[in-house]
Design an enzyme around this catalytic site. Sequence first.
Site, mmCIF file in Angstrom:
data_model
loop_
_atom_site.group_PDB
_atom_site.id
_atom_site.type_symbol
_atom_site.label_atom_id
_atom_site.label_comp_id
_atom_site.label_asym_id
_atom_site.label_seq_id
_atom_site.Cartn_x
_atom_site.Cartn_y
_atom_site.Cartn_z
ATOM 1 N N THR A 75 0.838 -1.193 0.000
ATOM 2 C CA THR A 75 0.000 0.000 0.000
ATOM 3 C C THR A 75 0.874 1.244 0.000
ATOM 4 O OG1 THR A 75 -1.934 1.023 1.017
ATOM 5 C CG2 THR A 75 -0.400 -0.045 2.532
ATOM 6 N N LYS A 78 3.350 1.522 -3.871
ATOM 7 C CA LYS A 78 2.662 0.818 -4.971
ATOM 8 C C LYS A 78 3.353 0.998 -6.322
ATOM 9 C CE LYS A 78 -2.121 0.737 -3.345
ATOM 10 N NZ LYS A 78 -3.482 1.142 -3.689
ATOM 11 N N ARG A 106 -9.737 18.552 -9.806
ATOM 12 C CA ARG A 106 -9.421 19.949 -9.471
ATOM 13 C C ARG A 106 -8.372 20.481 -10.443
ATOM 14 N NH1 ARG A 106 -7.274 20.534 -3.478
ATOM 15 N NH2 ARG A 106 -5.639 19.226 -4.382
HETATM 16 P P1 ATR Z 1 -4.614 8.888 -4.178
HETATM 17 O O1 ATR Z 1 -3.554 7.852 -4.349
HETATM 18 O O2 ATR Z 1 -5.424 8.743 -2.904
HETATM 19 O O3 ATR Z 1 -5.475 9.054 -5.388
HETATM 20 P P2 ATR Z 1 -3.213 11.242 -4.971
HETATM 21 O O4 ATR Z 1 -2.587 10.488 -6.099
HETATM 22 O O5 ATR Z 1 -2.382 12.191 -4.181
HETATM 23 O O6 ATR Z 1 -3.842 10.265 -3.912
HETATM 24 O O7 ATR Z 1 -4.474 12.037 -5.581
HETATM 25 C C1 ATR Z 1 -5.348 12.783 -4.782
HETATM 26 C C2 ATR Z 1 -6.536 13.204 -5.628
HETATM 27 O O8 ATR Z 1 -7.485 13.884 -4.800
HETATM 28 C C3 ATR Z 1 -6.173 14.189 -6.733
HETATM 29 O O9 ATR Z 1 -7.035 13.982 -7.828
HETATM 30 C C4 ATR Z 1 -6.443 15.541 -6.065
HETATM 31 O O10 ATR Z 1 -6.694 16.586 -6.965
HETATM 32 P P3 ATR Z 1 -5.469 17.414 -7.622
HETATM 33 O O11 ATR Z 1 -4.923 16.522 -8.710
HETATM 34 O O12 ATR Z 1 -6.059 18.651 -8.141
HETATM 35 O O13 ATR Z 1 -4.483 17.639 -6.509
HETATM 36 C C5 ATR Z 1 -7.703 15.195 -5.314
HETATM 37 N N1 ATR Z 1 -7.964 16.090 -4.180
HETATM 38 C C6 ATR Z 1 -7.339 16.120 -2.987
HETATM 39 N N2 ATR Z 1 -7.894 17.068 -2.177
HETATM 40 C C7 ATR Z 1 -8.897 17.648 -2.894
HETATM 41 C C8 ATR Z 1 -9.857 18.659 -2.621
HETATM 42 N N3 ATR Z 1 -9.888 19.299 -1.446
HETATM 43 N N4 ATR Z 1 -10.752 18.979 -3.592
HETATM 44 C C9 ATR Z 1 -10.750 18.352 -4.779
HETATM 45 N N5 ATR Z 1 -9.858 17.368 -5.104
HETATM 46 C C10 ATR Z 1 -8.957 17.026 -4.177
#
Ligand code: ATR
Length: 276
Positions: A65, A69, A155
């Site tokens: 995890t 990964k 976002r």
């Molecule tokens: P994971 O492995 O959990 O997907 P990650 O690769 O860091 O973690 O991705 C986090 C995702 O959550 C991204 O799509 C991020 O958007 P951004 O690419 O714009 O950063 C999204 N995310 C995190 N916090 C957010 C928020 N407050 N509002 C909208 N999208 C959010």
Amino acid sequence: MVIVNKYTVFGNPIAQSKSPTIHYMFAEQANLIIEYDRTVATPENFIPALTNFFNNANAKGCNVTSPFKEQVAKWVNDLSAAAKIAGAVNTVIKKEDGTFLGDTTDGSGLVQDLLRLGVQIKGARILLLGAGGAARGVLQSILALEPACLIIANRTEEKAKQLASLVPRDNFVGVGLHQLLEVQQPFDLIINSTSASLTGELPAIPESVISSSACVYDMSYADKPTVFLQHAQKLGVQDTFDGLGMLVGQAAESFYLWTGFRPDVSPVIDELKSHL
Ligand code: ATR
């Protein structure tokens, strides 16, 4: 002498992982005696720790995890098609010939959970929020069930577009969250894969996007509905589901890959729910 097959889950942090509890329940169903541990690692010692684990002849597989990964995907000898698309591995299988196959079971965990909940994917209009690792890991499995369309909204618009370009299809596009205002037809299923729930934030999507007849699924889970699910409920959505079933579903798929036994996930989900 009884040979006890060994498994573990690598991660950092890992103390909170429910994987050992889940896999011991599966093993009981399968009448198997297994050992399933948690192994904490650092980016520097992860590969040596992995090699060391598999040096034991009874080590048959492991889960991996965050944050390893992607690192493990480069270490295995072979990748499944889903792991190639995901660019990440959550399950390593030691094959008979001693080589290692990397797979990702997150996508099948999600779709199995949706099907268990009676949520239709084939022919559905699906909105996937987020374009990070969690979204990438489930893309292939969702598309394989032939939704009418899949829109990834993020976002950071560019990341959604990049992700959509991995599997070029007319009915699969990436957009920025603000562009959702332009979508006219309602979605049947909205899946939140963003990490926003973990920090109690709401992705900034227009309220008009969430129709009360939609199913809303959050890949996160907690002892009470996530902020995203609470938001959907306030907008009149009846069918809201959290990601506990996906957690158990992805574990069930790993267990199946290692042992050939398909566990019954329902009693395991119920048991975990009662201890949240
Ligand atoms: P994971 O492995 O959990 O997907 P990650 O690769 O860091 O973690 O991705 C986090 C995702 O959550 C991204 O799509 C991020 O958007 P951004 O690419 O714009 O950063 C999204 N995310 C995190 N916090 C957010 C928020 N407050 N509002 C909208 N999208 C959010």
